[in-house]
Write an enzyme that holds these catalytic residues in place. Structure first.
Site, PDB file in Angstrom:
ATOM      1  N   THR A 258     -78.096 118.783  -3.506  1.00 36.00           N
ATOM      2  CA  THR A 258     -79.346 119.122  -2.846  1.00 36.00           C
ATOM      3  C   THR A 258     -79.482 120.633  -2.720  1.00 36.00           C
ATOM      4  O   THR A 258     -78.487 121.361  -2.612  1.00 36.00           O
ATOM      5  CB  THR A 258     -79.385 118.513  -1.434  1.00 36.00           C
ATOM      6  OG1 THR A 258     -80.574 118.933  -0.777  1.00 36.00           O
ATOM      7  CG2 THR A 258     -78.219 118.960  -0.600  1.00 36.00           C
ATOM      8  N   ASP A 259     -80.722 121.127  -2.737  1.00 37.91           N
ATOM      9  CA  ASP A 259     -80.930 122.495  -2.284  1.00 37.91           C
ATOM     10  C   ASP A 259     -80.627 122.521  -0.789  1.00 37.91           C
ATOM     11  O   ASP A 259     -80.624 121.488  -0.118  1.00 37.91           O
ATOM     12  CB  ASP A 259     -82.358 122.951  -2.579  1.00 37.91           C
ATOM     13  CG  ASP A 259     -82.452 124.464  -2.740  1.00 37.91           C
ATOM     14  OD1 ASP A 259     -81.569 125.175  -2.228  1.00 37.91           O
ATOM     15  OD2 ASP A 259     -83.412 124.929  -3.377  1.00 37.91           O
ATOM     16  N   TRP A 260     -80.374 123.721  -0.266  1.00 37.85           N
ATOM     17  CA  TRP A 260     -79.876 123.838   1.100  1.00 37.85           C
ATOM     18  C   TRP A 260     -80.959 123.438   2.107  1.00 37.85           C
ATOM     19  O   TRP A 260     -81.977 124.098   2.248  1.00 37.85           O
ATOM     20  CB  TRP A 260     -79.398 125.267   1.350  1.00 37.85           C
ATOM     21  CG  TRP A 260     -77.956 125.487   1.019  1.00 37.85           C
ATOM     22  CD1 TRP A 260     -77.008 126.033   1.841  1.00 37.85           C
ATOM     23  CD2 TRP A 260     -77.263 125.174  -0.206  1.00 37.85           C
ATOM     24  NE1 TRP A 260     -75.776 126.064   1.210  1.00 37.85           N
ATOM     25  CE2 TRP A 260     -75.905 125.544  -0.043  1.00 37.85           C
ATOM     26  CE3 TRP A 260     -77.642 124.588  -1.404  1.00 37.85           C
ATOM     27  CZ2 TRP A 260     -74.955 125.362  -1.039  1.00 37.85           C
ATOM     28  CZ3 TRP A 260     -76.700 124.408  -2.410  1.00 37.85           C
ATOM     29  CH2 TRP A 260     -75.371 124.797  -2.212  1.00 37.85           C
TER      30      TRP A 260
END
Length: 727
Positions: A258-260
């Protein structure tokens, strides 16, 4: 038997028994299955989410290591604190800063992309990173996107051809590339929630091809999901994008990260393909139990759902299987090299890419190159002449071991000249997520600039954008198409006192140019990293002949850009939804099909020498679907200097049952020629690449009929058109 297994596993992990390099994928999968049998549910879940800002847990009792990640696509980011975004303040984490990916794309040179990947992979490996969070291949849809500088332009074919060798170079070092942001993260404004709606044709023809190439040709080991939504589901746990397209159709066997902070739902994250969750809650253990790592969506909430029978434990096993496979390729592969950091070889690679990516946009009366041996007074005006461009920009910020400024490079190369410098304008300091106005007096800065412009034989205005918020920076988009900080007004005043003025444009985006007819020359120089000033001086002096070509279109005005021509629902959306109304007509596809004249065309770039292309022909005139079209031509350097030219092949379906662009790039080749030298070149295009995506059958379709093959040096400069038939 159990003790025997642990002896074997321990031997594997400490290196007595070699791992991945000596074992088939089948035996690797067998090892993975055996390991999973030994893991508790808690240990499995711990591997599926962060334990710090940039790491996820291993299993210490079995010797399974942690996974360490690092930004970004242009260099290995300085170490970040365990639980927050402050710097860890190490003294040994300075890196080589490589040019931004817009510059790499502008080289149109896959060989340089491999060199780039190999060098940055060596630096990541030396810093003991397992995943490098890059490269980015989101499509340049609007010149306002704050993150365009991290990507590879507007054309899916170009991005596909450039991303694959980058991945190969990185992963040769036993470091996973992580191609991002999958998918449709084509703006920063409202990126964390905007729901993107677009046709299946646009998705498959424009926005997916580079990701598909990364998986099927690059064999990338990890991919990062995007923040935004697609058709009502967040991209990091999207049933169609991840489960169907990425993991089933493309057979991606790596890890989706996932992106942060881009995870939003436990059940969807579990069932729709997310493997490692990062950044949820932002502050880790330092804020409250609400943000603690055990409360991530793939941690205790998922554990409760499994224990309650809502989700089967096999769902987690599938994620752990992928994570372990990535480990066998990276930190559990004892044959991977050790890497290297800040070597002269890396600086040379950075400089070579910078040289070859600089695009000469205008050169009236051969203003460039400037003879270094002639004594002149040169006024170098502009904050960008001295401003560090490795600082700021969001997650691509770098702590570089050195950054040669444009002024420094010019002073060094033009030592015989008298170099005057004035800031001319000031943008204020860099700060993520906000704008800090400059405290310097704008009138005083302008007065000093006009003063030295009057004294000089020529003016080099080093302007453009920077890495501040609302410029080329993560987190939000640009607010205007014009140059910021009063640069247009300053240029107008400079031109009144010295018409012998050229522009050195530092940016990752197109900008408006109301002064274009009055300046003598324009060089688009991007963000060039550690060797920026040296590379710029190499081009300005003629030590290197410019050969970069634009990887995106410069529109005359913002409304000429396709995304902006349909009103706010197309860009930036209404705050909830956004519709890509231009459909497949992105960039030059829009300009050429709608006959809108660009300021500078896709694929455009000047040289200090001249080339002639002749004798264009194909190997035959009628082709079948399984054939490959071989296009040959002769190219000659008719000028006085050595140089490189880019041959580009565009295709047009003459009579299609659906709307197709007037031109689509399907092949290119860069050629290096000495003065007077000729070469024969060949560009091959598989006939199947002429297909379009049929959204009724949800598959690619190749129609029979006539196709035009257009050979040129930009999307607007077509030198020869050849017709073929497909049966």
């Amino acid at each position: 038997m159990k003790n025997l297994f642990f002896i074997i596993l321990l031997s594997i992990l400490i290196g007595t028994i070699p791992l991945f390099a000596q074992n088939s994928s089948e035996s690797m999968d067998q090892k993975i299955e055996e390991i999973i049998k030994q893991l508790s549910l808690k240990e499995k879940l711990d591997m599926c989410h962060a334990q710090s800002k940039f790491s996820s847990k291993g299993v210490p009792r079995l010797g399974i290591p942690e996974i360490w990640m690092s930004d970004g696509p242009h260099g290995v980011r300085a170490e970040i604190a365990w639980d927050d975004w402050s710097h860890a303040n190490w003294t040994n984490d300075s890196c080589t800063a490589f040019p931004a990916l817009t510059c790499l794309a502008a080289t149109f040179n896959p060989e340089l992309s491999y060199k780039y990947g190999k060098a940055i992979g060596e630096e990541a490996r030396y810093r003991k990173k397992d995943i490098l969070l890059g490269p980015g291949v989101n499509i340049y849809r609007t010149p306002l996107n704050g993150r365009n500088f991290e990507y590879m332009g507007e054309d899916p074919y170009l991005a596909s051809k450039m991303v694959v060798p980058y991945i190969h170079g990185v992963q040769e070092n036993g470091v996973a590339a992580c191609v991002k942001h999958y998918v449709l993260n084509n703006q920063e404004h409202w990126r964390d929630h905007i729901n993107v709606e677009l046709s299946d044709r646009a998705l498959y023809e424009i926005y997916l091809p580079a990701f598909k190439a990364a998986v099927q040709e690059g064999n990338v080991w990890s991919i990062m999901g995007a923040y935004n939504q697609y058709r009502g589901q967040y991209c990091c746990h999207n049933e169609l994008l991840v489960n169907k397209i990425l993991k089933r159709d493309w057979e991606f066997d790596g890890v989706l990260v996932t992106d942060w902070g881009a995870t939003h739902d436990t059940k969807q994250a579990a069932l729709y393909g997310l493997d490692i969750e990062m950044g949820t809650g932002t502050d880790g253990l330092t804020s409250s139990s609400k943000n603690a790592y055990d409360n991530y969506y793939l941690a205790n909430p998922l554990r409760k759902m499994i224990e309650n029978g809502e989700i089967d434990e096999s769902v987690v096993d599938e994620k752990v299987k992928r994570i372990l496979r990535l480990m066998f390729r990276t930190n559990m592969d004892n044959s991977r090299p050790f890497g290297s950091m800040n070597s002269q070889e890396h600086f040379d690679v950075a400089r070579e890419i910078a040289q070859e990516g600089i695009v000469l946009l205008k050169n009236e009366n051969n203003f460039f190159p400037i003879d270094p041996e002639t004594t002149k007074t040169i006024a170098v005006i502009g904050e960008n002449a001295t401003r560090m461009m490795t600082i700021g920009g969001g997650s691509s910020e770098l702590k570089t071991i050195h950054e040669i400024s444009p002024l420094e490079g010019i002073q060094k190369r033009f030592a015989n000249a008298k170099i005057l410098h004035a800031m001319g304008y000031s943008s204020g300091p860099s700060a993520y997520g906000r704008v800090i106005p400059s405290k310097l007096n704008a009138d005083s800065l302008q007065s000093e600039a006009i003063k030295i412009a009057k004294q000089a034989d020529m003016v080099l205005f080093v302007g453009g954008l920077n890495k501040n918020h609302h410029q080329d920076c993560e987190g939000d988009d640009r607010l205007q198409f014009s140059l910021p900080f009063g640069q247009d007004e300053l240029l107008s005043e400079i031109l009144k006192v010295n018409q012998n003025t050229a522009i050195v444009l530092v940016s990752g985006n197109a900008v408006k140019m109301p002064w274009i007819s009055k300046v003598k020359a324009i060089a688009q120089v991007w963000y060039l990293g550690s060797e920026a000033g040296n590379a710029i001086a190499d081009i300005l002096s003629g030590d290197v002949n410019p050969s970069g070509k634009l990887p995106f279109t410069f529109p005359v005005k913002l409304e000429d850009n396709a995304a902006h021509s349909f009103g706010e629902i197309s860009y930036p959306g209404d705050g909830v939804n956004q519709e890509y109304k231009e459909d497949i007509l992105v960039g030059y596809r829009w300009h050429d099909t709608k006959n809108i004249k660009p300021l500078f065309a896709f694929g455009y770039g000047l040289s200090y020498t001249d080339f002639e292309i002749t004798n264009v022909k194909t190997d035959k005139k009628i082709y079948q679907e399984e054939d490959v079209i071989s296009i040959t031509c002769e190219i000659k350097n008719t000028g006085n200097l050595s140089g490189k030219e880019l041959i580009q092949v565009y295709v047009n379906d003459v009579k299609s049952s659906v709307l197709r662009p007037l031109k689509e790039l399907k092949g290119f080749k860069k050629v290096s020629l000495n003065s007077g030298e000729s070469k024969s070149i060949q560009i091959d295009i598989p006939v199947k690449d002429l297909a379009f995506f049929d959204d009724k059958k949800m598959n690619w379709k190749l129609e029979t009929g006539q196709f035009k093959l257009m050979i040129g040096t930009s999307s607007k400069n077509i030198i020869n058109t050849t017709k073929i038939d497909v049966e």
